[in-house]
Design a protein around this motif. Sequence first.
Motif, PDB file in Angstrom:
ATOM      1  N   LEU A 164       0.833  -1.213   0.000  1.00 37.23           N
ATOM      2  CA  LEU A 164       0.000   0.000   0.000  1.00 37.23           C
ATOM      3  C   LEU A 164       0.862   1.256   0.000  1.00 37.23           C
ATOM      4  N   PHE A 165       1.846   1.276   0.869  1.00 35.39           N
ATOM      5  CA  PHE A 165       2.668   2.472   1.004  1.00 35.39           C
ATOM      6  C   PHE A 165       3.611   2.662  -0.175  1.00 35.39           C
ATOM      7  N   ARG A 166       3.814   1.596  -0.951  1.00 32.57           N
ATOM      8  CA  ARG A 166       4.630   1.715  -2.164  1.00 32.57           C
ATOM      9  C   ARG A 166       3.789   2.013  -3.397  1.00 32.57           C
ATOM     10  N   SER A 167       2.464   1.947  -3.246  1.00 30.26           N
ATOM     11  CA  SER A 167       1.586   1.978  -4.416  1.00 30.26           C
ATOM     12  C   SER A 167       1.406   3.354  -5.041  1.00 30.26           C
ATOM     13  N   GLY A 168       1.650   4.413  -4.262  1.00 27.72           N
ATOM     14  CA  GLY A 168       1.427   5.750  -4.790  1.00 27.72           C
ATOM     15  C   GLY A 168      -0.035   6.156  -4.826  1.00 27.72           C
ATOM     16  N   GLN A 169      -0.908   5.364  -4.203  1.00 24.11           N
ATOM     17  CA  GLN A 169      -2.328   5.733  -4.144  1.00 24.11           C
ATOM     18  C   GLN A 169      -2.516   6.926  -3.210  1.00 24.11           C
ATOM     19  N   ASP A 170      -3.692   7.549  -3.325  1.00 29.69           N
ATOM     20  CA  ASP A 170      -3.952   8.703  -2.475  1.00 29.69           C
ATOM     21  C   ASP A 170      -4.015   8.270  -1.011  1.00 29.69           C
ATOM     22  N   PRO A 171      -3.665   9.179  -0.092  1.00 33.01           N
ATOM     23  CA  PRO A 171      -3.558   8.812   1.329  1.00 33.01           C
ATOM     24  C   PRO A 171      -4.843   8.235   1.914  1.00 33.01           C
ATOM     25  N   ILE A 172      -6.004   8.722   1.502  1.00 37.08           N
ATOM     26  CA  ILE A 172      -7.272   8.204   2.045  1.00 37.08           C
ATOM     27  C   ILE A 172      -7.444   6.735   1.689  1.00 37.08           C
ATOM     28  N   THR A 173      -7.156   6.381   0.442  1.00 38.75           N
ATOM     29  CA  THR A 173      -7.266   4.986   0.021  1.00 38.75           C
ATOM     30  C   THR A 173      -6.294   4.103   0.795  1.00 38.75           C
ATOM     31  N   VAL A 174      -5.071   4.610   1.004  1.00 37.87           N
ATOM     32  CA  VAL A 174      -4.066   3.856   1.751  1.00 37.87           C
ATOM     33  C   VAL A 174      -4.544   3.607   3.177  1.00 37.87           C
ATOM     34  N   ILE A 175      -5.054   4.648   3.832  1.00 35.77           N
ATOM     35  CA  ILE A 175      -5.521   4.514   5.224  1.00 35.77           C
ATOM     36  C   ILE A 175      -6.682   3.533   5.308  1.00 35.77           C
ATOM     37  N   ARG A 176      -7.611   3.619   4.359  1.00 33.31           N
ATOM     38  CA  ARG A 176      -8.774   2.731   4.396  1.00 33.31           C
ATOM     39  C   ARG A 176      -8.376   1.275   4.203  1.00 33.31           C
ATOM     40  N   TRP A 177      -7.518   1.011   3.221  1.00 31.67           N
ATOM     41  CA  TRP A 177      -7.142  -0.380   2.986  1.00 31.67           C
ATOM     42  C   TRP A 177      -6.228  -0.916   4.078  1.00 31.67           C
ATOM     43  N   LYS A 178      -5.415  -0.047   4.658  1.00 31.48           N
ATOM     44  CA  LYS A 178      -4.609  -0.484   5.799  1.00 31.48           C
ATOM     45  C   LYS A 178      -5.525  -0.976   6.919  1.00 31.48           C
ATOM     46  N   ASP A 179      -6.593  -0.237   7.162  1.00 32.47           N
ATOM     47  CA  ASP A 179      -7.556  -0.625   8.199  1.00 32.47           C
ATOM     48  C   ASP A 179      -8.202  -1.962   7.864  1.00 32.47           C
ATOM     49  N   ILE A 180      -8.600  -2.146   6.609  1.00 34.35           N
ATOM     50  CA  ILE A 180      -9.252  -3.396   6.205  1.00 34.35           C
ATOM     51  C   ILE A 180      -8.289  -4.576   6.336  1.00 34.35           C
ATOM     52  N   HIS A 181      -7.049  -4.400   5.868  1.00 35.54           N
ATOM     53  CA  HIS A 181      -6.058  -5.482   5.998  1.00 35.54           C
ATOM     54  C   HIS A 181      -5.853  -5.864   7.463  1.00 35.54           C
ATOM     55  N   GLU A 182      -5.835  -4.874   8.335  1.00 40.61           N
ATOM     56  CA  GLU A 182      -5.658  -5.152   9.763  1.00 40.61           C
ATOM     57  C   GLU A 182      -6.859  -5.873  10.347  1.00 40.61           C
ATOM     58  N   ARG A 183      -8.077  -5.524   9.889  1.00 41.66           N
ATOM     59  CA  ARG A 183      -9.262  -6.233  10.366  1.00 41.66           C
ATOM     60  C   ARG A 183      -9.228  -7.697   9.906  1.00 41.66           C
ATOM     61  N   LEU A 184      -8.778  -7.926   8.688  1.00 42.22           N
ATOM     62  CA  LEU A 184      -8.675  -9.296   8.185  1.00 42.22           C
ATOM     63  C   LEU A 184      -7.652 -10.088   8.993  1.00 42.22           C
ATOM     64  N   GLU A 185      -6.536  -9.457   9.328  1.00 45.07           N
ATOM     65  CA  GLU A 185      -5.535 -10.129  10.157  1.00 45.07           C
ATOM     66  C   GLU A 185      -6.107 -10.464  11.531  1.00 45.07           C
ATOM     67  N   GLU A 186      -6.921  -9.582  12.084  1.00 39.86           N
ATOM     68  CA  GLU A 186      -7.520  -9.841  13.390  1.00 39.86           C
ATOM     69  C   GLU A 186      -8.454 -11.051  13.356  1.00 39.86           C
ATOM     70  N   ALA A 187      -9.100 -11.280  12.220  1.00 43.15           N
ATOM     71  CA  ALA A 187      -9.964 -12.455  12.107  1.00 43.15           C
ATOM     72  C   ALA A 187      -9.136 -13.737  12.166  1.00 43.15           C
ATOM     73  N   VAL A 188      -7.972 -13.732  11.520  1.00 42.72           N
ATOM     74  CA  VAL A 188      -7.082 -14.897  11.602  1.00 42.72           C
ATOM     75  C   VAL A 188      -6.580 -15.070  13.033  1.00 42.72           C
ATOM     76  N   ASP A 189      -6.213 -13.959  13.659  1.00 41.77           N
ATOM     77  CA  ASP A 189      -5.754 -14.024  15.054  1.00 41.77           C
ATOM     78  C   ASP A 189      -6.847 -14.584  15.963  1.00 41.77           C
ATOM     79  N   ALA A 190      -8.104 -14.250  15.667  1.00 37.10           N
ATOM     80  CA  ALA A 190      -9.218 -14.756  16.476  1.00 37.10           C
ATOM     81  C   ALA A 190      -9.340 -16.271  16.339  1.00 37.10           C
ATOM     82  N   CYS A 191      -9.057 -16.792  15.133  1.00 32.64           N
ATOM     83  CA  CYS A 191      -9.054 -18.249  14.955  1.00 32.64           C
ATOM     84  C   CYS A 191      -7.971 -18.889  15.812  1.00 32.64           C
ATOM     85  N   GLU A 192      -6.779 -18.265  15.845  1.00 35.01           N
ATOM     86  CA  GLU A 192      -5.700 -18.811  16.664  1.00 35.01           C
ATOM     87  C   GLU A 192      -6.048 -18.726  18.150  1.00 35.01           C
TER      88      GLU A 192
END
Length: 206
Positions: A164-192
């Motif tokens: 994301l941070f290498r993509s050159g996308q606008d900052p809002i898009t980067v922040i939003r997808w960073k949040d989504i990726h982190e939520r997805l990681e939390e779902a895996v952590d919840a399984c563990e």
Amino acid sequence: MRIRLTPQKREFYVLFASASENAVAISRLLVELLDRFPDDGRGMLRDIKELEHEGDRLTHEVISLLNRTFVTPFDRDDMYRLASALDDICDHVDEAADNIDAYEVKDVPELAKTQADVILRAAEHLHEAVQRLEGFRDSRRQLVALRELEDEGDRLAREAIADLFRSGQDPITVIRWKDIHERLEEAVDACENAADVLEAILVKNR
């Protein structure tokens, strides 16, 4: 309120298996959502929300049965922790889906789809392990496989955020997808986390 004096083993195990099966179902819908969004995702968002409510219902049913049962098949605190841990998976999947909708994303990165697939596979291994809870049968194979997926989930999240941070996308898009990726990681952590609770139960009762 009628208090039961004998362990209602089957009822508890059926509820736990239903909760882990529900976690698989909601994870499968998340995979489909990310594959089809934004063109065809509204119905799946609604279905995910319904399965999140079903997770809550099953958790409340376990707690209600615990409150009515004097002698439980194993430690009641562990039973409460397992029910809560299984519900947490559904909550994190639902939150990720909500964010995808609320942020009005247009293009779903391939790494996000891969994260969702890892969540689904982890939930499937967890469900297999929960099905072996009755009789405290060995589920080390399933739990080891799940933990390997959690490691993969961590790696994918780091890679996705770095991209994301290498993509050159606008900052809002980067922040939003960073949040989504982190939520997805939390779902895996919840399984563990659920796997950790389940393993502790098996160790105590062997």
